[in-house]
Design a protein around this motif. Structure first.
Motif, PDB file in Angstrom:
ATOM      1  N   ALA A   1       0.836  -1.199   0.000  1.00 39.07           N
ATOM      2  CA  ALA A   1       0.000   0.000   0.000  1.00 39.07           C
ATOM      3  C   ALA A   1       0.877   1.258   0.000  1.00 39.07           C
ATOM      4  O   ALA A   1       1.760   1.405  -0.842  1.00 39.07           O
ATOM      5  CB  ALA A   1      -0.973  -0.043   1.183  1.00 39.07           C
ATOM      6  N   ARG A   2       0.668   2.160   0.960  1.00 43.03           N
ATOM      7  CA  ARG A   2       1.397   3.422   0.959  1.00 43.03           C
ATOM      8  C   ARG A   2       2.900   3.207   1.110  1.00 43.03           C
ATOM      9  O   ARG A   2       3.704   3.958   0.550  1.00 43.03           O
ATOM     10  CB  ARG A   2       0.876   4.337   2.067  1.00 43.03           C
ATOM     11  N   TYR A   3       3.299   2.185   1.868  1.00 43.73           N
ATOM     12  CA  TYR A   3       4.733   1.932   2.048  1.00 43.73           C
ATOM     13  C   TYR A   3       5.367   1.509   0.722  1.00 43.73           C
ATOM     14  O   TYR A   3       6.502   1.896   0.420  1.00 43.73           O
ATOM     15  CB  TYR A   3       4.975   0.859   3.113  1.00 43.73           C
ATOM     16  N   ALA A   4       4.656   0.722  -0.054  1.00 39.73           N
ATOM     17  CA  ALA A   4       5.180   0.317  -1.366  1.00 39.73           C
ATOM     18  C   ALA A   4       5.318   1.552  -2.271  1.00 39.73           C
ATOM     19  O   ALA A   4       6.294   1.696  -3.004  1.00 39.73           O
ATOM     20  CB  ALA A   4       4.257  -0.722  -2.002  1.00 39.73           C
ATOM     21  N   GLU A   5       4.338   2.463  -2.166  1.00 39.58           N
ATOM     22  CA  GLU A   5       4.418   3.693  -2.964  1.00 39.58           C
ATOM     23  C   GLU A   5       5.588   4.566  -2.527  1.00 39.58           C
ATOM     24  O   GLU A   5       6.324   5.118  -3.351  1.00 39.58           O
ATOM     25  CB  GLU A   5       3.110   4.490  -2.851  1.00 39.58           C
ATOM     26  N   LEU A   6       5.767   4.690  -1.211  1.00 40.77           N
ATOM     27  CA  LEU A   6       6.845   5.536  -0.687  1.00 40.77           C
ATOM     28  C   LEU A   6       8.208   5.037  -1.138  1.00 40.77           C
ATOM     29  O   LEU A   6       9.085   5.824  -1.510  1.00 40.77           O
ATOM     30  CB  LEU A   6       6.807   5.548   0.856  1.00 40.77           C
ATOM     31  N   VAL A   7       8.395   3.726  -1.081  1.00 43.22           N
ATOM     32  CA  VAL A   7       9.710   3.149  -1.375  1.00 43.22           C
ATOM     33  C   VAL A   7       9.876   2.895  -2.866  1.00 43.22           C
ATOM     34  O   VAL A   7      10.998   2.762  -3.371  1.00 43.22           O
ATOM     35  CB  VAL A   7       9.926   1.862  -0.535  1.00 43.22           C
ATOM     36  N   GLY A   8       8.750   2.822  -3.569  1.00 37.77           N
ATOM     37  CA  GLY A   8       8.826   2.588  -5.001  1.00 37.77           C
ATOM     38  C   GLY A   8       9.060   1.125  -5.353  1.00 37.77           C
ATOM     39  O   GLY A   8       9.463   0.796  -6.473  1.00 37.77           O
ATOM     40  N   ARG A   9       8.833   0.230  -4.418  1.00 36.12           N
ATOM     41  CA  ARG A   9       8.943  -1.202  -4.697  1.00 36.12           C
ATOM     42  C   ARG A   9       8.095  -1.991  -3.703  1.00 36.12           C
ATOM     43  O   ARG A   9       7.737  -1.487  -2.645  1.00 36.12           O
ATOM     44  CB  ARG A   9      10.396  -1.666  -4.667  1.00 36.12           C
ATOM     45  N   THR A  10       7.789  -3.235  -4.064  1.00 40.48           N
ATOM     46  CA  THR A  10       6.928  -4.049  -3.207  1.00 40.48           C
ATOM     47  C   THR A  10       7.725  -5.088  -2.435  1.00 40.48           C
ATOM     48  O   THR A  10       7.205  -5.713  -1.528  1.00 40.48           O
ATOM     49  CB  THR A  10       5.840  -4.774  -4.022  1.00 40.48           C
ATOM     50  N   GLU A  11       8.992  -5.285  -2.821  1.00 45.85           N
ATOM     51  CA  GLU A  11       9.797  -6.174  -1.993  1.00 45.85           C
ATOM     52  C   GLU A  11      11.280  -5.902  -2.134  1.00 45.85           C
ATOM     53  O   GLU A  11      11.726  -5.204  -3.049  1.00 45.85           O
ATOM     54  CB  GLU A  11       9.471  -7.645  -2.258  1.00 45.85           C
ATOM     55  N   ALA A  12      12.026  -6.430  -1.175  1.00 45.69           N
ATOM     56  CA  ALA A  12      13.473  -6.265  -1.159  1.00 45.69           C
ATOM     57  C   ALA A  12      14.053  -7.445  -0.399  1.00 45.69           C
ATOM     58  O   ALA A  12      13.364  -8.061   0.402  1.00 45.69           O
ATOM     59  CB  ALA A  12      13.850  -4.956  -0.459  1.00 45.69           C
ATOM     60  N   ALA A  13      15.313  -7.776  -0.690  1.00 46.27           N
ATOM     61  CA  ALA A  13      15.997  -8.787   0.116  1.00 46.27           C
ATOM     62  C   ALA A  13      17.074  -8.063   0.906  1.00 46.27           C
ATOM     63  O   ALA A  13      17.822  -7.258   0.350  1.00 46.27           O
ATOM     64  CB  ALA A  13      16.608  -9.854  -0.775  1.00 46.27           C
ATOM     65  N   VAL A  14      17.136  -8.319   2.211  1.00 41.75           N
ATOM     66  CA  VAL A  14      18.200  -7.706   3.008  1.00 41.75           C
ATOM     67  C   VAL A  14      18.922  -8.801   3.788  1.00 41.75           C
ATOM     68  O   VAL A  14      18.344  -9.822   4.146  1.00 41.75           O
ATOM     69  CB  VAL A  14      17.691  -6.599   3.970  1.00 41.75           C
ATOM     70  N   SER A  15      20.222  -8.555   4.008  1.00 43.63           N
ATOM     71  CA  SER A  15      21.026  -9.498   4.789  1.00 43.63           C
ATOM     72  C   SER A  15      21.315  -8.884   6.149  1.00 43.63           C
ATOM     73  O   SER A  15      21.656  -7.701   6.234  1.00 43.63           O
ATOM     74  CB  SER A  15      22.357  -9.773   4.080  1.00 43.63           C
ATOM     75  N   VAL A  16      21.140  -9.674   7.184  1.00 43.08           N
ATOM     76  CA  VAL A  16      21.446  -9.199   8.533  1.00 43.08           C
ATOM     77  C   VAL A  16      22.301 -10.249   9.246  1.00 43.08           C
ATOM     78  O   VAL A  16      22.180 -11.449   8.986  1.00 43.08           O
ATOM     79  CB  VAL A  16      20.173  -8.930   9.378  1.00 43.08           C
ATOM     80  N   ALA A  17      23.187  -9.764  10.125  1.00 44.57           N
ATOM     81  CA  ALA A  17      23.998 -10.677  10.931  1.00 44.57           C
ATOM     82  C   ALA A  17      23.148 -11.198  12.080  1.00 44.57           C
ATOM     83  O   ALA A  17      22.458 -10.437  12.756  1.00 44.57           O
ATOM     84  CB  ALA A  17      25.220  -9.937  11.476  1.00 44.57           C
ATOM     85  N   LEU A  18      23.172 -12.511  12.280  1.00 44.06           N
ATOM     86  CA  LEU A  18      22.388 -13.129  13.355  1.00 44.06           C
ATOM     87  C   LEU A  18      23.176 -13.095  14.656  1.00 44.06           C
ATOM     88  O   LEU A  18      24.407 -13.157  14.612  1.00 44.06           O
ATOM     89  CB  LEU A  18      22.055 -14.568  12.975  1.00 44.06           C
ATOM     90  N   PRO A  19      22.509 -13.059  15.817  1.00 43.22           N
ATOM     91  CA  PRO A  19      21.056 -12.936  15.940  1.00 43.22           C
ATOM     92  C   PRO A  19      20.571 -11.539  15.545  1.00 43.22           C
ATOM     93  O   PRO A  19      21.293 -10.562  15.744  1.00 43.22           O
ATOM     94  CB  PRO A  19      20.806 -13.196  17.426  1.00 43.22           C
ATOM     95  N   ALA A  20      19.350 -11.482  14.989  1.00 38.34           N
ATOM     96  CA  ALA A  20      18.799 -10.199  14.530  1.00 38.34           C
ATOM     97  C   ALA A  20      17.299 -10.156  14.809  1.00 38.34           C
ATOM     98  O   ALA A  20      16.647 -11.196  14.932  1.00 38.34           O
ATOM     99  CB  ALA A  20      19.045 -10.031  13.040  1.00 38.34           C
TER     100      ALA A  20
END
Lengths: 156, 89, 156, 89
Positions: free
Chosen positions: D17-36
């Motif tokens: 919804a609005r968040y997809a409009e704000l960011v201009g995309r509907t998904e992303a992949a992010v990498s985080v160091a565990l534990p996260a």
């Protein structure tokens, strides 16, 4: 204006109640929530084989009392639009004996006004029910919803 | 305007559902001396119509399509209805 | 048994919601009271010319969350039979975006469970609305039911 | 059985919804160091995706189709969704 429209027709019917017709009566662009109550003839574990209920009424008073009841609800929820139909005659199990539709700008009013109307119906609309059973017996229903101890065949 | 009136009033009494079955009729005409109440009409009915003794002494009642208490006054030409416990819906 | 049946189908639809189908799902001889709630797209005095609302959702989560919500309602009102459908896509003013039907042996349970379901929908079913106006503007609706101060055309 | 794990997790982030409009995309992949936690995923997204700064710092979030608080742990392969204020019905 709505009340004037409603007054031209009857709150009573002897045919199947059309929910679509009721919804059309109350629908309005300004109303975002509609609450409907349907009372149906029950044949549950406590009913012991009810095939139908025969509904009778003091018809002239039903019309007058429904007009007063709807006016009372209008006074409490001025933005609500209310339609109600009560069916009379022999109504088979599973079919509706009463339908109430209330549309309102917001859902709280719709629920509250709809609940108010059915509670008042139970209290003041002069309608009576005789349960017809699979074994051929017939029993007047008392207001608590349970049959009375006066089977009609003693008096018929 | 309500006029209490004197003399005799003829009241149409209507009976419904189980009460109609108990009495064996759906209506009756009773005469009462004015002033009179709905309670007087009920007593008169129970005196005049044999099976009406099967009715409760203090039934739910309406005058001219409106529920009233038994001490409500009646006028000539009124319609009094005796209502079994309501089971609407 | 009912839940198993419901799980085979979706709580979501992109077509007009059929109230008849919903009522058929919940109807039961043992149920004497049915409460229905319809949420419809409103174009009232506060809406300033809403022609339609575009409904979007996190669809997989909607299905999972509705299953949990109905299970919660089942636990509170074990005798109630509940059906619910949420419509997505562009829904014109006056048409229903959500319909909830609850049948129960007695009316109090039907009203309470139906009200519970719509309140929980508003709280936990991930659906969003964008109001489309007669002037061509589009506005995200915030949870209070009023448009936010973030017209989508700033970000589109 | 939940294993907290160490190393790096790849999280699929979904926007609506609005968040997809704000960011201009509907998904992303992010990498985080565990534990996260989910909060770490949100911070990482805001760091890596330029328009994601427009998102609130503490959005409503779900992990694997269930609403969670921002201190909920994430695992490799989880789907984290950032949900604008819900307007269901």
């Amino acid at each position: 204006m709505r009340n004037a429209e409603l007054n031209e027709m009857s709150y009573l019917t002897r045919s199947t109640i059309s929910l679509d017709a009721l919804l059309a009566e109350v629908s309005s662009a300004a109303c975002g929530g509609t609450c409907v109550f349907l009372g149906t003839v029950r044949d549950g574990p406590d009913e012991h084989g009810v095939t139908a209920i025969e509904y009778s009424a003091y018809e002239e008073m039903v019309e007058a009392e429904f007009a007063r009841l709807v006016a009372d609800a209008d006074a409490r929820w001025p933005e609500a639009r209310i339609a109600v139909r009560h069916r009379l005659g022999t109504i088979p199990s599973g079919e509706a004996s009463i339908a109430i539709a209330v549309a309102a700008p917001h859902r709280a009013e719709a629920f509250e006004a709809c609940r108010f109307v059915i509670e008042e119906v139970k209290r003041r609309i002069p309608v009576w029910k005789k349960e017809l059973r699979v074994d051929g017996s017939a029993t007047w229903v008392d207001p608590s919803g349970r049959p009375t101890a006066h089977p009609s065949d003693l008096h018929a | 305007m309500t006029v209490t009136g004197t003399g005799t009033a003829t009241i149409r009494v209507r009976l419904f559902a189980r009460y109609a079955e108990l009495v064996g009729r759906t209506e009756a005409a009773v005469s009462v001396a004015l002033p009179a109440t709905v309670g007087d009409v009920v007593r008169r009915l129970r005196d005049e119509v044999p099976q009406a003794r099967a009715l409760p002494e203090r039934p739910l009642a309406a005058v001219n399509l409106r529920q009233v208490k038994l001490d409500a006054r009646v006028q000539d030409g009124d319609e009094v209805a005796l209502l079994p416990p309501i089971a609407g819906g």
